[in-house]
Design a protein around this motif. Structure first.
Motif, mmCIF file in Angstrom:
data_model
loop_
_atom_site.group_PDB
_atom_site.id
_atom_site.type_symbol
_atom_site.label_atom_id
_atom_site.label_comp_id
_atom_site.label_asym_id
_atom_site.label_seq_id
_atom_site.Cartn_x
_atom_site.Cartn_y
_atom_site.Cartn_z
ATOM 1 N N MET A 1 0.839 -1.183 0.000
ATOM 2 C CA MET A 1 0.000 0.000 0.000
ATOM 3 C C MET A 1 0.878 1.237 0.000
ATOM 4 S SD MET A 1 -1.038 2.434 2.666
ATOM 5 C CE MET A 1 -0.491 1.549 4.057
ATOM 6 N N THR A 2 0.482 2.246 -0.794
ATOM 7 C CA THR A 2 1.055 3.585 -0.736
ATOM 8 C C THR A 2 -0.126 4.540 -0.631
ATOM 9 O OG1 THR A 2 2.924 2.909 -2.105
ATOM 10 C CG2 THR A 2 2.510 5.272 -1.917
ATOM 11 N N LEU A 3 -0.072 5.445 0.333
ATOM 12 C CA LEU A 3 -1.219 6.296 0.628
ATOM 13 C C LEU A 3 -0.759 7.683 1.028
ATOM 14 C CD1 LEU A 3 -4.283 6.700 1.332
ATOM 15 C CD2 LEU A 3 -3.724 5.794 3.598
ATOM 16 N N ASP A 4 -1.432 8.707 0.486
ATOM 17 C CA ASP A 4 -1.234 10.084 0.916
ATOM 18 C C ASP A 4 -2.250 10.382 2.006
ATOM 19 O OD1 ASP A 4 0.613 10.322 -1.144
ATOM 20 O OD2 ASP A 4 -0.795 11.317 -2.498
ATOM 21 N N LEU B 1 -4.288 6.737 -3.264
ATOM 22 C CA LEU B 1 -4.127 5.414 -2.676
ATOM 23 C C LEU B 1 -3.738 4.465 -3.791
ATOM 24 C CD1 LEU B 1 -4.485 3.102 -0.551
ATOM 25 C CD2 LEU B 1 -6.903 3.064 -1.223
ATOM 26 N N PHE B 2 -2.724 3.637 -3.529
ATOM 27 C CA PHE B 2 -2.305 2.600 -4.455
ATOM 28 C C PHE B 2 -2.199 1.292 -3.675
ATOM 29 C CE2 PHE B 2 1.413 0.124 -5.972
ATOM 30 C CZ PHE B 2 0.892 -0.309 -7.178
ATOM 31 N N LEU B 3 -2.899 0.270 -4.157
ATOM 32 C CA LEU B 3 -2.810 -1.066 -3.571
ATOM 33 C C LEU B 3 -2.368 -2.032 -4.649
ATOM 34 C CD1 LEU B 3 -6.176 -1.238 -1.567
ATOM 35 C CD2 LEU B 3 -3.888 -0.885 -0.623
ATOM 36 N N GLU B 4 -1.483 -2.947 -4.296
ATOM 37 C CA GLU B 4 -1.059 -3.993 -5.220
ATOM 38 C C GLU B 4 -1.058 -5.309 -4.466
ATOM 39 O OE1 GLU B 4 2.475 -4.983 -8.431
ATOM 40 O OE2 GLU B 4 2.844 -3.497 -6.873
ATOM 41 N N GLY B 5 -1.755 -6.290 -5.043
ATOM 42 C CA GLY B 5 -1.830 -7.576 -4.380
ATOM 43 C C GLY B 5 -2.566 -8.603 -5.206
ATOM 44 N N PRO B 6 -2.898 -9.729 -4.588
ATOM 45 C CA PRO B 6 -3.556 -10.818 -5.313
ATOM 46 C C PRO B 6 -4.966 -10.445 -5.782
ATOM 47 C CG PRO B 6 -3.040 -11.476 -3.048
ATOM 48 C CD PRO B 6 -2.625 -10.059 -3.214
ATOM 49 N N TYR B 7 -5.309 -10.955 -6.941
ATOM 50 C CA TYR B 7 -6.619 -10.693 -7.540
ATOM 51 C C TYR B 7 -7.746 -11.044 -6.574
ATOM 52 C CZ TYR B 7 -10.465 -10.846 -10.868
ATOM 53 O OH TYR B 7 -11.659 -10.634 -11.501
ATOM 54 N N LYS B 8 -7.629 -12.160 -5.879
ATOM 55 C CA LYS B 8 -8.698 -12.608 -4.974
ATOM 56 C C LYS B 8 -8.985 -11.592 -3.873
ATOM 57 C CE LYS B 8 -8.678 -17.562 -5.463
ATOM 58 N NZ LYS B 8 -8.651 -18.847 -4.794
ATOM 59 N N LYS B 9 -7.965 -10.890 -3.393
ATOM 60 C CA LYS B 9 -8.160 -9.914 -2.322
ATOM 61 C C LYS B 9 -8.670 -8.573 -2.827
ATOM 62 C CE LYS B 9 -5.427 -11.229 1.557
ATOM 63 N NZ LYS B 9 -4.589 -10.736 2.627
#
Length: 143
Positions: A38-41, A120-128
């Motif tokens: 996660m990257t968040l301002d 906000l930037f989220l990177e992770g598994p498709y299922k989540k």
């Protein structure tokens, strides 16, 4: 009624960059199971965090506890009149727009949202992250 909460995760804050703006910090972190980054301002005057803090993040479609949407009221009016809302349980609440959802390599996806310019930037598994293929979202944070 549909479940209002689309995503819930606890992140450990790994870095904070407060150099670019007076009241805004860009925080980065990883989920407790190390599958989502996660990257968040954030406005650090309203929600102060430090490296090593754990923050709980919920992304939801509505603040109503029963999951119902009340399109007649604006989002700032939610909870007026005495009824409890999801926002009552959190320290920092934003309303924003998903502006990009990208399938990455393999099972990885990337989710981008803007909350009045705070990103906000989220990177992770498709299922989540698959449930985040929506247009508007509430982000709720607490320590």
């Amino acid at each position: 009624m549909a479940d209002a909460q689309l995503f819930e995760e606890t992140f450990n804050v790994t870095s904070i960059n407060s150099e670019k703006y007076d009241r805004v910090s860009r925080i980065s972190g990883t989920s407790t199971d190390s599958t989502v980054s996660m990257t968040l301002d954030i406005n650090h005057e309203l929600f102060d965090v430090k490296v090593g803090d754990n923050i709980n993040m919920v992304l939801a479609t509505t603040l109503n506890l029963d999951g119902s949407k009340n399109d007649e009221k604006g989002w700032r009016e939610a909870g007026k009149g005495g009824e409890a809302t999801l926002a009552d349980m959190f320290d920092y609440v934003c309303y924003g727009k998903n502006y990009r959802f990208v399938d990455g390599e393999g099972d990885t996806v990337k989710f981008y949202a803007s909350f009045g310019g705070l990103l906000l930037f989220l990177e992770g598994p498709y299922k989540k992250l698959t449930s985040l293929k929506i247009e508007y979202v509430y982000m709720l944070l607490k320590k």
